[in-house]
Structures are given as C-alpha cells and as structure tokens.
Write an enzyme that holds these catalytic residues in place. Structure first.
Site, PDB file in Angstrom:
ATOM      1  N   ALA A  18      68.820  27.312  -9.870  1.00 24.74           N
ATOM      2  CA  ALA A  18      69.215  28.710  -9.705  1.00 24.74           C
ATOM      3  C   ALA A  18      68.158  29.612 -10.328  1.00 24.74           C
ATOM      4  O   ALA A  18      67.370  29.168 -11.168  1.00 24.74           O
ATOM      5  CB  ALA A  18      70.563  28.961 -10.370  1.00 24.74           C
ATOM      6  N   GLY A  20      67.727  33.814 -11.764  1.00 25.31           N
ATOM      7  CA  GLY A  20      68.377  35.089 -12.057  1.00 25.31           C
ATOM      8  C   GLY A  20      67.363  36.130 -12.458  1.00 25.31           C
ATOM      9  O   GLY A  20      66.160  35.938 -12.289  1.00 25.31           O
ATOM     10  N   GLY A  21      67.851  37.215 -13.029  1.00 28.44           N
ATOM     11  CA  GLY A  21      66.989  38.331 -13.378  1.00 28.44           C
ATOM     12  C   GLY A  21      65.964  38.015 -14.455  1.00 28.44           C
ATOM     13  O   GLY A  21      64.866  38.561 -14.446  1.00 28.44           O
ATOM     14  N   MET A  22      66.309  37.151 -15.408  1.00 28.28           N
ATOM     15  CA  MET A  22      65.394  36.852 -16.514  1.00 28.28           C
ATOM     16  C   MET A  22      64.720  35.493 -16.405  1.00 28.28           C
ATOM     17  O   MET A  22      63.718  35.265 -17.059  1.00 28.28           O
ATOM     18  CB  MET A  22      66.143  36.891 -17.849  1.00 28.28           C
ATOM     19  CG  MET A  22      66.447  38.278 -18.340  1.00 28.28           C
ATOM     20  SD  MET A  22      67.248  38.282 -19.957  1.00 28.28           S
ATOM     21  CE  MET A  22      66.077  37.408 -20.967  1.00 28.28           C
ATOM     22  N   VAL A  25      66.878  28.144 -13.788  1.00 29.67           N
ATOM     23  CA  VAL A  25      67.484  26.928 -14.320  1.00 29.67           C
ATOM     24  C   VAL A  25      67.005  25.768 -13.452  1.00 29.67           C
ATOM     25  O   VAL A  25      67.053  25.842 -12.223  1.00 29.67           O
ATOM     26  CB  VAL A  25      69.029  27.005 -14.318  1.00 29.67           C
ATOM     27  CG1 VAL A  25      69.630  25.702 -14.840  1.00 29.67           C
ATOM     28  CG2 VAL A  25      69.508  28.183 -15.150  1.00 29.67           C
ATOM     29  N   ASP A 131      75.399  36.582 -17.512  1.00 31.72           N
ATOM     30  CA  ASP A 131      74.666  36.273 -16.271  1.00 31.72           C
ATOM     31  C   ASP A 131      75.413  36.781 -15.065  1.00 31.72           C
ATOM     32  O   ASP A 131      76.449  36.480 -14.717  1.00 31.72           O
ATOM     33  CB  ASP A 131      74.417  34.782 -16.145  1.00 31.72           C
ATOM     34  CG  ASP A 131      73.302  34.334 -17.074  1.00 31.72           C
ATOM     35  OD1 ASP A 131      72.592  35.200 -17.599  1.00 31.72           O
ATOM     36  OD2 ASP A 131      73.159  33.119 -17.285  1.00 31.72           O
TER      37      ASP A 131
END
Length: 131
Positions: A18, A20-22, A25, A131
């Site tokens: 996955a 995300g914004g930061m 994973v 998250d």
C-alpha cells in the site's frame, strides 16, 4: 522505491502492499528469522515535527498488545528513511472489496466487531489512527 532484490536492513522487500500520503508499506522477508513482515517506510521529506510523530507512533503502537492490532517489532532508519517493522496482516478489506464488491450486512457486521475492539484498545492507550 524499487523492490527488485532491495533490502532494508536485514529485510528483503518482496513487494509493495500500500501507499499513502507519507510513505509506503511493503511485504518483506526477515532474513535472520525467516518470517514475513510488513515494513512501513516514510518516503516523503520529513520535517522534525513529522519525524517526531512517526517515532511516537512506533513507540505507542509497540506498547499495545491486542489480537486485532498489528504488533510493532522494530523502529529504525535505513538510508535516512525511518521505518517500522510490523506483523504482516493476511489480506485486506481493500482486496476483499475489489474482488467481491460491497459487503453483505452480516459479513460487514462480522468484520466490524474486531475492528471496533481494536480501536477501543488503541483509544484506551490514547492512540488515534491517522492513516
């Protein structure tokens, strides 16, 4: 970050799970213990405040012991990028929805109960999932 035979410390990256914004994973193999884990890596530039939040997230999550909360095993830095090593979850709700569409009511309720228990445990430890 390419996953072709790439390593983070003693972990061999096997693929991205996955993003995300930061950060991202990854599924990884612990080459010392022979098990698969998840590694959360910060991929964006970090200001001191964001780095502090990430470190606190790792410390706080490592203190929680609940069957529905992924355990944090390690917090470290690789090539200037902070990362957390966690249990690897079997599957995801995103995968389930992508494959089977909307959840029927009874299935949604069955999935929601353990999630609510885990969130209750996290909130009792004063941890809010961002998250």
């Amino acid at each position: 970050m390419s996953t072709r035979q790439e390593r983070i410390g003693r972990y061999e990256l096997l693929g991205e799970l996955a993003r995300g914004g930061m950060g991202a994973v990854y599924r990884a193999r612990d080459l010392e213990l022979g098990r698969e884990v998840a590694i959360k890596v910060i991929t964006t530039p970090l200001d001191p405040e964001a780095l502090g939040r990430f470190q606190l997230e790792g410390e706080a999550a490592a203190r929680v012991s609940h069957p529905n909360v992924l355990r944090v095993h390690e917090r470290s830095v690789h090539q200037g990028r902070p990362y957390l090593v966690m249990d690897l979850a079997a599957g995801s709700l995103r995968e389930r929805l992508r494959k089977g569409g909307a959840l029927p009511g009874p299935e949604a309720a069955r999935l929601l109960a353990p999630i609510a228990e885990a969130l209750g445990e996290l909130h009792a430890a004063q941890i809010l999932h961002r998250d």
